[in-house]
Design an enzyme around this catalytic site. Structure first.
Site, PDB file in Angstrom:
ATOM      1  CG  ASP A 100     -15.944 -17.450 -30.339  1.00  0.00           C
ATOM      2  OD1 ASP A 100     -15.410 -16.358 -30.312  1.00  0.00           O
ATOM      3  OD2 ASP A 100     -16.349 -17.956 -28.982  1.00  0.00           O
ATOM      4  CE1 TYR A 152      -6.635 -11.081 -28.863  1.00  0.00           C
ATOM      5  CE2 TYR A 152      -6.084 -10.634 -26.546  1.00  0.00           C
ATOM      6  CZ  TYR A 152      -6.689 -11.394 -27.684  1.00  0.00           C
ATOM      7  OH  TYR A 152      -7.752 -12.307 -27.384  1.00  0.00           O
ATOM      8  CD  GLN A 192     -31.236 -24.576 -52.740  1.00  0.00           C
ATOM      9  OE1 GLN A 192     -31.013 -25.105 -51.834  1.00  0.00           O
ATOM     10  NE2 GLN A 192     -31.643 -25.238 -53.980  1.00  0.00           N
ATOM     11  CB  SER A 193     -32.785 -21.123 -58.282  1.00  0.00           C
ATOM     12  OG  SER A 193     -32.832 -19.860 -57.504  1.00  0.00           O
ATOM     13  CE  LYS A 223      -8.623 -15.139 -30.161  1.00  0.00           C
ATOM     14  NZ  LYS A 223      -9.457 -14.631 -28.837  1.00  0.00           N
ATOM     15  CG  ASP A 231     -16.299 -10.804 -26.842  1.00  0.00           C
ATOM     16  OD1 ASP A 231     -16.838 -10.468 -25.842  1.00  0.00           O
ATOM     17  OD2 ASP A 231     -15.195 -11.366 -26.909  1.00  0.00           O
ATOM     18  CG  HIS A 284     -12.643 -14.492 -23.209  1.00  0.00           C
ATOM     19  ND1 HIS A 284     -12.833 -13.325 -23.816  1.00  0.00           N
ATOM     20  CD2 HIS A 284     -11.615 -14.395 -22.414  1.00  0.00           C
ATOM     21  CE1 HIS A 284     -11.921 -12.197 -23.394  1.00  0.00           C
ATOM     22  NE2 HIS A 284     -11.172 -12.848 -22.543  1.00  0.00           N
ATOM     23  CE1 TYR A 329      -4.553 -12.936 -25.127  1.00  0.00           C
ATOM     24  CE2 TYR A 329      -3.436 -13.408 -22.802  1.00  0.00           C
ATOM     25  CZ  TYR A 329      -4.677 -13.059 -23.637  1.00  0.00           C
ATOM     26  OH  TYR A 329      -5.800 -12.647 -23.168  1.00  0.00           O
ATOM     27  CG  ASP A 342     -16.169 -14.625 -26.573  1.00  0.00           C
ATOM     28  OD1 ASP A 342     -16.555 -14.515 -28.038  1.00  0.00           O
ATOM     29  OD2 ASP A 342     -15.199 -14.554 -26.045  1.00  0.00           O
TER      30      ASP A 342
HETATM   31  C1  F6R Z   1     -11.012 -14.730 -26.101  1.00  0.00           C
HETATM   32  C2  F6R Z   1     -10.230 -16.024 -26.131  1.00  0.00           C
HETATM   33  C3  F6R Z   1      -9.694 -16.473 -25.091  1.00  0.00           C
HETATM   34  C4  F6R Z   1      -8.840 -15.676 -24.160  1.00  0.00           C
HETATM   35  C5  F6R Z   1      -8.308 -16.374 -22.926  1.00  0.00           C
HETATM   36  C6  F6R Z   1      -7.470 -15.539 -21.970  1.00  0.00           C
HETATM   37  O1  F6R Z   1     -11.891 -14.447 -27.130  1.00  0.00           O
HETATM   38  O2  F6R Z   1     -10.173 -16.489 -27.113  1.00  0.00           O
HETATM   39  O3  F6R Z   1      -9.068 -17.630 -25.324  1.00  0.00           O
HETATM   40  O4  F6R Z   1      -7.798 -15.454 -25.021  1.00  0.00           O
HETATM   41  O5  F6R Z   1      -9.462 -17.006 -22.145  1.00  0.00           O
HETATM   42  O6  F6R Z   1      -8.363 -14.418 -21.775  1.00  0.00           O
HETATM   43  P1  F6R Z   1      -7.817 -13.373 -20.575  1.00  0.00           P
HETATM   44  O7  F6R Z   1      -6.264 -12.958 -20.933  1.00  0.00           O
HETATM   45  O8  F6R Z   1      -8.841 -12.441 -20.691  1.00  0.00           O
HETATM   46  O9  F6R Z   1      -7.696 -14.202 -19.123  1.00  0.00           O
HETATM   47 MG    MG Z   2     -15.168 -14.311 -29.835  1.00  0.00          MG
HETATM   48 MG    MG Z   3     -13.766 -12.936 -26.274  1.00  0.00          MG
END
Ligand code: F6R
Ligand code: MG
Ligand code: MG
Length: 387
Positions: free
Chosen positions: A133, A230, A243-244, A233, A13, A20, A349, A54
């Site tokens: 994703d 963090y 196949q085969s 992701k 990403d 995102h 989070y 993303d």
């Molecule tokens: C990112 C994701 C999103 C973010 C969310 C909060 O891959 O999965 O769900 O975690 O949009 O993002 P921030 O903290 O950057 O505003």
């Molecule tokens: Mg992602």
């Molecule tokens: Mg992201």
């Protein structure tokens, strides 16, 4: 010995458009230019650039083997150039998965996730590249079990002599950095005892049991564990041979008709259904989801890629998408409650430590409750408790 071909799928990403949710076409173009240059120089034989949500996904073929510094260096360069474009355009979270400025020969541990397999090409070599994703590598546990060990999914396990011996699964404990090989069908229950906890026990590779040939590989980097905090992701990629002597294409895709619940939706802290979509619909917008998976089918010939075919671009998956939407509605109605929200140990989070700190003086002993025989932390250790 026949020449060996390596398929390397590396994703990161590097920043996205309007939050995102999707990769900007200029970032894809920047990455493509770097890979085209690498192809001209002979580092790789062929490539295809795509995205899921993303995440920018680089699919490369070459003859240099797995974990090759030149190939990984090329991928790193492509991500860097794409991230530069993302920064210029002011895209969101530009460069987020590129954790280190100093590339030292391998992208593993630096942020990008990689699935690679070295194969002896069969006369015709069909493969499927999956990318997901808003989820984690363990999201592929359930479909991989179905593809390679469930006779109700894969008819070939019962009626094709080349599959009848079964498969070997390599399962990795991502917290302890160790792995185990388990054979199916004979160790099927032990396998399930582990992989039913997909946040910890992740299927990394699958081999055909009779000749040890590689059948599937998943990226198992856990980005949040690598970074120690963090940073994004662990959205996974996977390569499966079809196949085969391996499961048929339709047996490889069949498990995705069930949009099972996976972890990683919204702030990496919620469970939601994994929706199979064509690439054009791999733009998760509802509550940043629901989690998506794409599948691209290729033929590999002389280390070149023929294709792709966008495999979930098929009305046969409409019902799975409809179910996923229904499940998404149902899960969303739980709001901040588990099991929609993840267990505290899995959330990316959280405000829980601050809330507990703020309330610590207001927590008073409760007299009219029976005294617990065991502390919560002991209970989580899973040890048997006797009176
Ligand atoms: C990112 C994701 C999103 C973010 C969310 C909060 O891959 O999965 O769900 O975690 O949009 O993002 P921030 O903290 O950057 O505003
Ligand atoms: Mg992602
Ligand atoms: Mg992201």
């Amino acid at each position: 010995m026949a020449q060996k071909t390596t398929i390397s799928v590396i994703k990161a990403d590097i920043g996205s458009l309007a939050g995102h949710h999707t990769v900007h076409p200029d970032c894809m173009a920047a990455a493509s230019r770097v890979l085209a240059e690498g192809k001209k120089k002979g580092i790789i034989n062929d490539f295809y650039v795509t995205h899921v949500g993303d995440d920018l996904v680089l699919i490369m073929t070459h003859t240099k083997g797995e974990d090759n510094p030149e190939v990984h260096g090329l991928a790193w360069e492509a991500f860097k150039k794409a991230a530069e474009v993302a920064k210029e355009l002011g895209l969101y979270a530009a460069g987020q998965d590129l954790l280190s400025d100093a590339f030292s020969g391998n992208v593993r541990g630096l942020g990008p996730a990689a699935a690679e397999m070295e194969i002896e090409e069969r006369p015709s070599e069909p493969i499927v590249i999956f990318a997901a994703d808003k989820t984690e590598p363990g999201a592929f546990n359930l479909p991989l079990f179905r593809i390679f060990a469930d006779p109700f999914n894969t008819a070939g396990l019962v009626i094709d002599p080349r599959l009848h011996m079964g498969f070997t699964f390599e399962v990795v404990d991502v917290f302890e950095d160790k792995g185990v090989h388990l054979n199916t069908p004979e160790e099927m229950y032990d396998l399930l005892a582990l992989i039913g906890t997909p946040s910890r026990y992740v299927i990394r590779r699958v081999y055909r049991k009779d000749d040890g040939r590689i059948a599937a590989v998943v990226s198992v980097e856990r980005l949040n564990l690598i970074a120690g905090k963090y940073v994004g992701k662990d959205d996974p990629v996977m390569i499966v041979r079809a196949q085969s002597g391996f499961p048929a294409l339709g047996e490889v895709l069949e498990p995705f008709t069930f949009p099972h619940l996976v972890a990683g939706w919204m702030r990496g802290s919620h469970n939601g259904p994994l929706m199979p979509v064509p690439v054009r619909d791999a733009r998760p917008t509802r509550f940043d989801g629901p989690p998506r998976v794409i599948a691209l089918g290729f033929q590999v010939k002389n280390a070149k890629l023929v294709g792709p075919s966008d495999l979930f671009d098929d009305p046969a998956f409409d019902e799975a998408r409809r179910t996923a939407n229904k499940v998404a509605d149902y899960m969303r109605r739980h709001g901040p409650f588990m099991p929609h929200r993840l267990d505290p140990s899995e959330m990316e989070y959280t405000t829980l430590p601050q809330v507990l700190e703020k309330l610590k003086d207001r927590f008073k002993p409760v007299k009219d409750l029976p005294k617990p025989k065991i502390r919560h932390s002991e209970m989580l250790s899973g040890e048997e408790v006797h009176d």
